[in-house]
Design a protein around this motif. Structure first.
Motif, PDB file in Angstrom:
ATOM      1  N   THR A  63      22.032  65.027  61.958  1.00  0.00           N
ATOM      2  CA  THR A  63      22.588  65.494  62.915  1.00  0.00           C
ATOM      3  C   THR A  63      22.200  66.803  63.669  1.00  0.00           C
ATOM      4  O   THR A  63      21.988  67.069  64.842  1.00  0.00           O
ATOM      5  CB  THR A  63      24.190  65.571  63.198  1.00  0.00           C
ATOM      6  OG1 THR A  63      24.819  64.591  62.516  1.00  0.00           O
ATOM      7  CG2 THR A  63      24.943  66.129  64.169  1.00  0.00           C
ATOM      8  N   GLN A  65      20.545  68.034  67.282  1.00  0.00           N
ATOM      9  CA  GLN A  65      20.695  69.365  68.036  1.00  0.00           C
ATOM     10  C   GLN A  65      19.654  70.434  68.269  1.00  0.00           C
ATOM     11  O   GLN A  65      19.352  70.849  69.150  1.00  0.00           O
ATOM     12  CB  GLN A  65      21.904  69.958  67.347  1.00  0.00           C
ATOM     13  CG  GLN A  65      23.246  69.113  67.319  1.00  0.00           C
ATOM     14  CD  GLN A  65      23.639  68.993  68.573  1.00  0.00           C
ATOM     15  OE1 GLN A  65      23.647  69.823  69.632  1.00  0.00           O
ATOM     16  NE2 GLN A  65      24.311  68.003  68.962  1.00  0.00           N
ATOM     17  N   VAL A 121      20.165  59.461  71.728  1.00  0.00           N
ATOM     18  CA  VAL A 121      21.378  59.872  71.881  1.00  0.00           C
ATOM     19  C   VAL A 121      22.086  58.420  72.611  1.00  0.00           C
ATOM     20  O   VAL A 121      23.367  58.648  72.590  1.00  0.00           O
ATOM     21  CB  VAL A 121      21.975  61.222  72.374  1.00  0.00           C
ATOM     22  CG1 VAL A 121      21.223  62.261  71.624  1.00  0.00           C
ATOM     23  CG2 VAL A 121      21.496  61.044  73.977  1.00  0.00           C
ATOM     24  N   ASN A 152      24.361  55.551  73.330  1.00  0.00           N
ATOM     25  CA  ASN A 152      24.997  54.737  72.504  1.00  0.00           C
ATOM     26  C   ASN A 152      25.432  55.229  71.035  1.00  0.00           C
ATOM     27  O   ASN A 152      25.921  54.648  70.209  1.00  0.00           O
ATOM     28  CB  ASN A 152      24.762  53.416  72.457  1.00  0.00           C
ATOM     29  CG  ASN A 152      24.777  52.694  73.970  1.00  0.00           C
ATOM     30  OD1 ASN A 152      25.816  52.772  74.655  1.00  0.00           O
ATOM     31  ND2 ASN A 152      23.867  52.016  74.019  1.00  0.00           N
ATOM     32  N   THR A 153      25.517  56.599  70.891  1.00  0.00           N
ATOM     33  CA  THR A 153      25.645  57.165  69.437  1.00  0.00           C
ATOM     34  C   THR A 153      27.018  57.717  69.306  1.00  0.00           C
ATOM     35  O   THR A 153      27.242  57.784  68.509  1.00  0.00           O
ATOM     36  CB  THR A 153      24.912  58.256  69.144  1.00  0.00           C
ATOM     37  OG1 THR A 153      24.864  59.346  70.175  1.00  0.00           O
ATOM     38  CG2 THR A 153      23.270  57.827  68.920  1.00  0.00           C
ATOM     39  N   CYS A 154      27.760  57.828  70.590  1.00  0.00           N
ATOM     40  CA  CYS A 154      29.258  58.002  70.501  1.00  0.00           C
ATOM     41  C   CYS A 154      29.952  57.759  71.862  1.00  0.00           C
ATOM     42  O   CYS A 154      29.265  57.251  73.053  1.00  0.00           O
ATOM     43  CB  CYS A 154      29.508  59.545  70.138  1.00  0.00           C
ATOM     44  SG  CYS A 154      29.053  60.706  71.540  1.00  0.00           S
ATOM     45  N   HIS A 155      31.062  57.890  72.157  1.00  0.00           N
ATOM     46  CA  HIS A 155      31.856  57.321  73.381  1.00  0.00           C
ATOM     47  C   HIS A 155      31.201  57.968  74.555  1.00  0.00           C
ATOM     48  O   HIS A 155      31.271  57.457  75.687  1.00  0.00           O
ATOM     49  CB  HIS A 155      33.189  57.401  73.348  1.00  0.00           C
ATOM     50  CG  HIS A 155      33.864  58.623  73.229  1.00  0.00           C
ATOM     51  ND1 HIS A 155      33.983  59.441  72.288  1.00  0.00           N
ATOM     52  CD2 HIS A 155      34.453  59.209  74.291  1.00  0.00           C
ATOM     53  CE1 HIS A 155      34.430  60.659  72.559  1.00  0.00           C
ATOM     54  NE2 HIS A 155      34.739  60.572  73.892  1.00  0.00           N
ATOM     55  N   VAL A 156      30.986  59.383  74.326  1.00  0.00           N
ATOM     56  CA  VAL A 156      30.371  60.126  75.419  1.00  0.00           C
ATOM     57  C   VAL A 156      28.991  59.691  75.989  1.00  0.00           C
ATOM     58  O   VAL A 156      28.691  59.473  76.959  1.00  0.00           O
ATOM     59  CB  VAL A 156      30.469  61.588  75.231  1.00  0.00           C
ATOM     60  CG1 VAL A 156      29.596  62.447  76.215  1.00  0.00           C
ATOM     61  CG2 VAL A 156      31.676  62.183  74.966  1.00  0.00           C
ATOM     62  N   ALA A 195      27.787  56.489  75.800  1.00  0.00           N
ATOM     63  CA  ALA A 195      27.980  54.974  76.053  1.00  0.00           C
ATOM     64  C   ALA A 195      27.104  54.990  77.051  1.00  0.00           C
ATOM     65  O   ALA A 195      27.150  55.474  78.413  1.00  0.00           O
ATOM     66  CB  ALA A 195      29.365  54.669  76.292  1.00  0.00           C
TER      67      ALA A 195
END
Length: 189
Positions: free
Chosen positions: A132, A136, A156, A158-162, A164
């Protein structure tokens, strides 16, 4: 304080994980992780004798040197403190990470190479936050690339909901990879 107050209590164990990313003069990147475990009471250890409060039960380090594609070019690991004399004997196995790319499937690939008796649980766990931190650290590189599509989708996506592919951040930052409804389209709930 982000958590609610707790009842009276006393500390028993502290784990600290620190990760840092560095840009090197040679164009590569060093991503370092450090993990410590400390008990807040004295206890006996067959190898080290009594471990007092303030002494680390575990203290381990890892450095991944990566290129702009997040491919591991070099690995360095160290164990300064451990509960068993033979813990450091497994450190050479971490060279198996050389050539591996930090991307989707990273955790699975790490476990294939260093899972169970092939690695050290603490160092393998540390590789998650180190990965991670690599993302960054290299964010400026990825941001510079996000204007073109020749490099493919951003790492990045689809790696988290933000992030998507059908969300507002991707719509704004990576419109060429946006999969949500077009402006004016209605969605069904």
């Amino acid at each position: 304080m982000p958590l609610s107050p707790s009842p009276e209590r006393k500390p028993l164990h502290t784990r600290r994980v620190t990760c840092q990313g560095y840009e090197r003069a040679d164009g590569l990147w060093d991503i370092e992780g450090h993990i410590t475990d400390e008990k807040h009471y004295a206890f006996g250890n067959d190898w080290r004798g009594t471990i007092e409060p303030g002494q680390f039960l575990h203290e381990m380090w890892i450095r991944l040197t990566v290129d702009d594609t997040l491919t591991v070019r070099a690995v360095e690991v160290a164990t300064d403190n451990s509960p068993f004399a033979h813990c450091p004997a497994i450190l050479p196995n971490f060279q198996r990470l050389v050539g591996l790319r930090i991307a989707a499937g990273w955790t699975s690939a790490v476990k294939q190479r260093l899972g169970r008796t092939e690695g050290c649980t603490h160092l393998v766990e540390l590789l998650g936050p180190v990965a991670t931190t690599a993302f960054q650290t290299l964010a400026p590189v990825f941001n510079a690339r996000r204007t073109g599509t020749a490099a493919g989708p951003p790492p990045v996506l689809n790696t988290c909901h933000v992030m998507a592919s059908d969300g507002p951040v991707v719509k704004r930052w990576f419109p060429e990879h946006y999969t949500g409804p077009a402006d004016g389209e209605r969605t069904q709930d």
